[in-house]
Scaffold this active site. Structure first.
Site, PDB file in Angstrom:
ATOM      1  N   HIS A  99      -6.817  -6.946  -2.896  1.00 21.64           N
ATOM      2  CA  HIS A  99      -5.459  -6.980  -2.349  1.00 21.64           C
ATOM      3  C   HIS A  99      -5.533  -7.270  -0.857  1.00 21.64           C
ATOM      4  O   HIS A  99      -6.372  -6.733  -0.148  1.00 21.64           O
ATOM      5  CB  HIS A  99      -4.704  -5.671  -2.598  1.00 21.64           C
ATOM      6  CG  HIS A  99      -5.469  -4.436  -2.237  1.00 21.64           C
ATOM      7  ND1 HIS A  99      -6.470  -3.928  -3.019  1.00 21.64           N
ATOM      8  CD2 HIS A  99      -5.384  -3.629  -1.168  1.00 21.64           C
ATOM      9  CE1 HIS A  99      -6.972  -2.843  -2.457  1.00 21.64           C
ATOM     10  NE2 HIS A  99      -6.336  -2.645  -1.317  1.00 21.64           N
ATOM     11  N   HIS A 101      -3.657  -6.972   2.665  1.00 22.32           N
ATOM     12  CA  HIS A 101      -2.589  -6.271   3.391  1.00 22.32           C
ATOM     13  C   HIS A 101      -1.979  -7.235   4.418  1.00 22.32           C
ATOM     14  O   HIS A 101      -2.716  -7.868   5.183  1.00 22.32           O
ATOM     15  CB  HIS A 101      -3.154  -5.086   4.177  1.00 22.32           C
ATOM     16  CG  HIS A 101      -3.732  -3.983   3.348  1.00 22.32           C
ATOM     17  ND1 HIS A 101      -3.042  -2.835   3.050  1.00 22.32           N
ATOM     18  CD2 HIS A 101      -4.948  -3.838   2.761  1.00 22.32           C
ATOM     19  CE1 HIS A 101      -3.809  -2.025   2.327  1.00 22.32           C
ATOM     20  NE2 HIS A 101      -4.985  -2.619   2.137  1.00 22.32           N
TER      21      HIS A 101
HETATM   22  P1  5GP Z   1      -6.787  -0.018   0.176  1.00 18.98           P
HETATM   23  O1  5GP Z   1      -7.083   1.216   0.965  1.00 18.98           O
HETATM   24  O2  5GP Z   1      -7.429   0.034  -1.201  1.00 18.98           O
HETATM   25  O3  5GP Z   1      -7.094  -1.277   0.919  1.00 18.98           O
HETATM   26  O4  5GP Z   1      -5.219  -0.048  -0.010  1.00 18.98           O
HETATM   27  C1  5GP Z   1      -4.551   0.316  -1.173  1.00 18.98           C
HETATM   28  C2  5GP Z   1      -3.073   0.388  -0.831  1.00 18.98           C
HETATM   29  O5  5GP Z   1      -2.352   0.491  -2.041  1.00 18.98           O
HETATM   30  C3  5GP Z   1      -2.692   1.591   0.024  1.00 18.98           C
HETATM   31  O6  5GP Z   1      -2.123   1.147   1.248  1.00 18.98           O
HETATM   32  C4  5GP Z   1      -1.698   2.354  -0.834  1.00 18.98           C
HETATM   33  O7  5GP Z   1      -0.619   2.888  -0.089  1.00 18.98           O
HETATM   34  C5  5GP Z   1      -1.227   1.307  -1.828  1.00 18.98           C
HETATM   35  N1  5GP Z   1      -0.856   1.839  -3.125  1.00 18.98           N
HETATM   36  C6  5GP Z   1      -1.529   2.765  -3.846  1.00 18.98           C
HETATM   37  N2  5GP Z   1      -0.895   3.008  -5.014  1.00 18.98           N
HETATM   38  C7  5GP Z   1       0.202   2.219  -5.020  1.00 18.98           C
HETATM   39  C8  5GP Z   1       1.265   2.053  -5.953  1.00 18.98           C
HETATM   40  O8  5GP Z   1       1.323   2.658  -7.036  1.00 18.98           O
HETATM   41  N3  5GP Z   1       2.243   1.162  -5.625  1.00 18.98           N
HETATM   42  C9  5GP Z   1       2.210   0.450  -4.447  1.00 18.98           C
HETATM   43  N4  5GP Z   1       3.213  -0.385  -4.224  1.00 18.98           N
HETATM   44  N5  5GP Z   1       1.224   0.594  -3.542  1.00 18.98           N
HETATM   45  C10 5GP Z   1       0.236   1.472  -3.823  1.00 18.98           C
END
Ligand code: 5GP
Ligand code: ZN
Length: 138
Positions: A99, A101
């Site tokens: 993903h 950001h």
């Molecule tokens: P990472 O730390 O893996 O780069 O970011 C994962 C992101 O996914 C986090 O910013 C978190 O807030 C977001 N996230 C986690 N669970 C969900 C969800 O169920 N729905 C949405 N829309 N975002 C999520």
């Protein structure tokens, strides 16, 4: 049923505030935004890390990021966007589905640049690092 939260969002099983739907990509708002307009852009296919992306999925993902960056910034009246990927457990990636950001930024918003997340812990000279990476690419 997939255990992956983002696969479940892609399939529509879990609701999300979707901002763009494309054949290979979905973009939706982060449920815990770091700033208003914090968007996540994901490939529809489950892929844990960037290096696992197929070329067509990589193309579609980055094209979607390029397409979204301006409208996300403009929609929020932001001055810029920080665009980043946590790639692998050690980086703080909490969901093992690639993903990107996109986080809108404003002057003096209290956040730093990408450089501020690193303590600058460098042990090797540039030529040896360059040689090692070129060898790994062969
Ligand atoms: P990472 O730390 O893996 O780069 O970011 C994962 C992101 O996914 C986090 O910013 C978190 O807030 C977001 N996230 C986690 N669970 C969900 C969800 O169920 N729905 C949405 N829309 N975002 C999520
Ligand atoms: Zn997934």
């Amino acid at each position: 049923m997939s255990a992956c939260i983002f696969c479940r969002i892609v399939s529509g099983e879990i609701p999300a505030e979707v901002v763009a739907r494309e054949p290979e990509v979905l973009a939706f708002l982060d449920v815990q935004p770091l700033a208003d307009g914090h968007v996540l852009v994901v490939p529809r296919a489950h892929v844990p890390r960037v290096e696992d992306l197929k070329p067509s999925a990589a193309d579609a993902l980055f094209r979607a990021v390029v397409r979204l960056a301006g409208p996300v910034r403009e929609a929020l009246g932001a001055a810029g966007t920080t665009i980043g990927i946590n790639n692998g457990d050690a980086t703080g990636q909490t969901i093992p589905h690639v993903h990107v950001h996109i986080v809108p930024r404003w002057p003096k918003d209290g956040a730093g640049s990408v450089h501020t997340i690193f303590p600058r812990n460098v042990k090797q000279k540039l030529p040896e690092v360059g040689a090692a990476i070129r060898k790994a690419l062969d």
